[in-house]
Design a protein around this motif. Sequence first.
Motif, PDB file in Angstrom:
ATOM      1  N   ASP A  23      35.048  36.402  43.637  1.00 32.95           N
ATOM      2  CA  ASP A  23      34.716  37.010  42.140  1.00 32.95           C
ATOM      3  C   ASP A  23      34.002  36.104  41.380  1.00 32.95           C
ATOM      4  N   LEU A  24      34.551  35.008  41.365  1.00 34.37           N
ATOM      5  CA  LEU A  24      33.792  33.878  40.535  1.00 34.37           C
ATOM      6  C   LEU A  24      32.223  33.804  40.807  1.00 34.37           C
ATOM      7  N   VAL A  25      32.026  33.445  42.016  1.00 36.53           N
ATOM      8  CA  VAL A  25      30.526  33.046  42.510  1.00 36.53           C
ATOM      9  C   VAL A  25      29.866  34.290  42.316  1.00 36.53           C
ATOM     10  N   GLY A  26      30.330  35.650  42.648  1.00 39.40           N
ATOM     11  CA  GLY A  26      29.598  36.675  42.514  1.00 39.40           C
ATOM     12  C   GLY A  26      29.227  37.267  41.232  1.00 39.40           C
ATOM     13  N   SER A  27      30.276  37.104  40.290  1.00 40.10           N
ATOM     14  CA  SER A  27      30.337  37.554  38.826  1.00 40.10           C
ATOM     15  C   SER A  27      29.277  36.343  37.926  1.00 40.10           C
ATOM     16  N   LEU A  28      29.429  35.081  38.113  1.00 41.64           N
ATOM     17  CA  LEU A  28      28.595  34.161  37.475  1.00 41.64           C
ATOM     18  C   LEU A  28      27.050  34.349  37.962  1.00 41.64           C
ATOM     19  N   SER A  29      26.863  34.890  39.389  1.00 44.95           N
ATOM     20  CA  SER A  29      25.237  34.930  39.914  1.00 44.95           C
ATOM     21  C   SER A  29      24.906  36.357  39.273  1.00 44.95           C
ATOM     22  N   LEU A  30      25.532  37.293  39.033  1.00 44.82           N
ATOM     23  CA  LEU A  30      25.338  38.550  38.482  1.00 44.82           C
ATOM     24  C   LEU A  30      24.711  38.290  37.001  1.00 44.82           C
ATOM     25  N   VAL A  31      25.576  37.571  36.386  1.00 48.25           N
ATOM     26  CA  VAL A  31      25.509  37.363  34.971  1.00 48.25           C
ATOM     27  C   VAL A  31      24.001  36.562  34.727  1.00 48.25           C
ATOM     28  N   LEU A  32      23.881  35.782  35.664  1.00 52.19           N
ATOM     29  CA  LEU A  32      22.363  34.976  35.509  1.00 52.19           C
ATOM     30  C   LEU A  32      21.163  35.965  36.042  1.00 52.19           C
TER      31      LEU A  32
END
Length: 451
Positions: free
Chosen positions: A262-271
């Motif tokens: 979740d953390l890796v995916g959400s941060l990647s999507l935010v960027l």
Amino acid sequence: MTVVGLIATVGRRTLDVFASSARVEDQLVIAGPLMIVGWIVTIALLDGYHRDVFGAGTDEYRRVLNASLLAAGVTGVACYLAKFDLSRGFFLMAYGLGVPALILGRVLLRRALHSARRRGLLRHRVLIAGSRAHIDEVARVLGREPWLGYEVIGALTPEYDLSEETATGVPVVGNANEATVLAKTYRADSIFFAGGAVGSSSQFRQAIWELEHESIQVVIAPSVTDISNERIKIRPVGGLPLMHIDPPTWSDASRWGKRTFDLVGSLSLVLTFAPLFVFAAARVKLHDRGPVLFRQVRIGKDGQQFDCFKFRTMVVDAEARLHALREAAGHDEGLFKLKDDPRITGPGRWLRRFSIDELPQLFNVVRGDMSLVGPRPPLPREVETYDADTTRRLHVRPGMTGLWQVSGRSDLSWSEAVRLDLYYVDNWSMLQDISILSKTLGAVVSSRGAY
């Protein structure tokens, strides 16, 4: 496979990988047909063409993959023992391209099959034997999954049951002990034996013996629904097939693996979506100068409250108008949504059309309030009406997307949305999360049920 062989030949000559003294064209004449025939035979030996594996489940893909790997291994060993100078570049490209091509072909064929079945084509005529309650249970499952291709044509009940039809309207065409005769009379392709169909194992065995010379498939439908195949194991003991069911997997959804994902995916999507965040925020702000974000209290894992973020898509006083709209629509359960809600602003319709309004929930995922995949985050007033079964939705973090999102969204009934959420909670797996995320893109683009 022939096309893949030609591509592998051209690719080997063009790329000149693993240089060899052998001419690939000469090898294609000798090795090509043998490889293709051996590949097909291997898939057939592992039942990759058996009709029971077509159309549903992952067993079809597993058999094709295992057969392809076995065929590749046999080809390599045979060339070594026969001292045949097979080009390594041709070998790697043939199987490296052929295996994905076979899997992709099966996927496309399955989609075409499902589409045809939804239109009423290529369907199997089914009789269901059992008590009326069990018949209805099976019929409901088959009815809500038309892509399976089962058409229920009648019910077979015990001799003491003289009803003309079941509660869901399935016509009773005879008694369960006359299954063979009735199956031929009604030209059934399959008979489902549900609970209460026969009084003993010997009666069931006799029914199978009577059907062994007919082209009629016998299916046992136990009183077990909404359990994934990963949790079910069949272990015969002394000739008695025992079904072992593993515990629900909701506790696994709270472990570090899913949280890291979740953390890796959400941060990647935010960027990735940073420019879209800026553009959407500007449209909302310039429309009526109101706040950009809408914060609403939702209930998360274990009943904890949190502020759920969204881009504001409604007028500033939307909450004040809600009660009157609910009364006018006569709505008293679940999340309230109107297809043509008068409170939605111009920019809001565009934001909802492509689910852009939900992008700020990525920050809820980063904070740990939500997950990328999970049940829909409920309102406090919804949770107050939950019964004991529905409360199981709160065992995991709510998600930005989920089975409800890829299965119809707001077009789903409340009971169907709850059923999908409970299925997710009880049968969580990382592969299922990845599958749901991949399907979400299609659901967003099509905007099915988005309003």
